[in-house]
Design an enzyme around this catalytic site. Structure first.
Site, PDB file in Angstrom:
ATOM      1  N   HIS A   1     147.273  63.309  87.566  1.00 23.14           N
ATOM      2  CA  HIS A   1     146.529  63.639  88.779  1.00 23.14           C
ATOM      3  C   HIS A   1     145.147  62.986  88.745  1.00 23.14           C
ATOM      4  CE1 HIS A   1     143.695  66.467  86.903  1.00 23.14           C
ATOM      5  NE2 HIS A   1     144.708  66.942  86.203  1.00 23.14           N
TER       6      HIS A   1
ATOM      7  N   GLU B   1     150.604  71.699  83.626  1.00 26.40           N
ATOM      8  CA  GLU B   1     149.689  71.467  82.517  1.00 26.40           C
ATOM      9  C   GLU B   1     149.678  72.673  81.576  1.00 26.40           C
ATOM     10  OE1 GLU B   1     145.909  69.631  83.241  1.00 26.40           O
ATOM     11  OE2 GLU B   1     146.552  68.900  85.199  1.00 26.40           O
TER      12      GLU B   1
END
Length: 203
Positions: free
Chosen positions: A25, A137
């Site tokens: 990201h 994550e």
């Protein structure tokens, strides 16, 4: 490797192989202070952190590359973690052009999703984007790694597929327990096995 040795044949013909592109990201609001002071990741203000202006600039640069290189025409599927910054990155890079209300398709992202000050993004001519919990994550403790409800995401990202997520609320993130590195690695392996099974099932 011995330069004079004959190259061994590939296990599978190239046309039968899948190419996986891994994209991290773009910069999130939590990254700015977190890079200076690790304790900043504990700030509740960074809950499900969205992209910064620099992050969106990074998205635009990657989008330009993906489209100008022709790579966008070779993407069959985009898999994203169900977090604001990852969804913004995925739809920003791989989504269609600006959304028009009269278009007979759902937008991938509504205008200003996650306080982004960006126009809505169309799903027209875009590869399918699916959200998968397994590729999230590091879980736990840090508010930036906690996701919002699926029902809220569905409103903000209408054309993203959230059907593989079982729970509306985030039951994986724990306020007082940080996922160990071993647990994180095991989850990553589970994701890769899931993806391998997915590609085997497809013709």
């Amino acid at each position: 490797m011995d330069g004079g040795a004959a190259a061994s044949p590939a296990l599978f013909p190239l046309h039968r192989c899948k190419t996986i592109h891994l994209v991290r990201h773009a910069q999130g609001i939590h990254n700015v202070e977190g890079d200076k002071n690790y304790k900043a990741y504990m700030n509740p203000h960074y809950f499900d952190a969205h992209l910064t202006q620099l992050g969106w600039h990074q998205v635009d640069n990657l989008r330009n590359h993906v489209h100008s290189s022709g790579l966008i025409n070779k993407i069959d599927l985009v898999i994203a973690s169900p977090l604001m910054r990852t969804l913004q990155t995925a739809v920003g890079v791989f989504g269609g052009e600006g959304y028009r209300d009269k278009a007979d398709v759902l937008p991938l992202m509504v205008a200003n999703a996650g306080d982004c000050n960006r126009a809505a993004i169309s799903s027209l001519n875009a590869p399918p984007i699916v959200a998968v919990e397994l590729c999230r994550e590091h879980l736990g403790v840090h508010p930036c790694d906690r996701r919002r409800s699926v029902s809220e995401y569905q409103f903000l990202f209408p054309a993203v597929d959230f059907s593989l997520i079982d729970s509306d609320e985030d039951i994986l993130w724990k306020a007082n327990v940080r996922e160990t590195k071993e647990e994180l690695a095991a989850r990553g392996l589970k994701f890769m096995n899931w993806y391998a099974f997915l590609t085997i099932k497809k013709p």
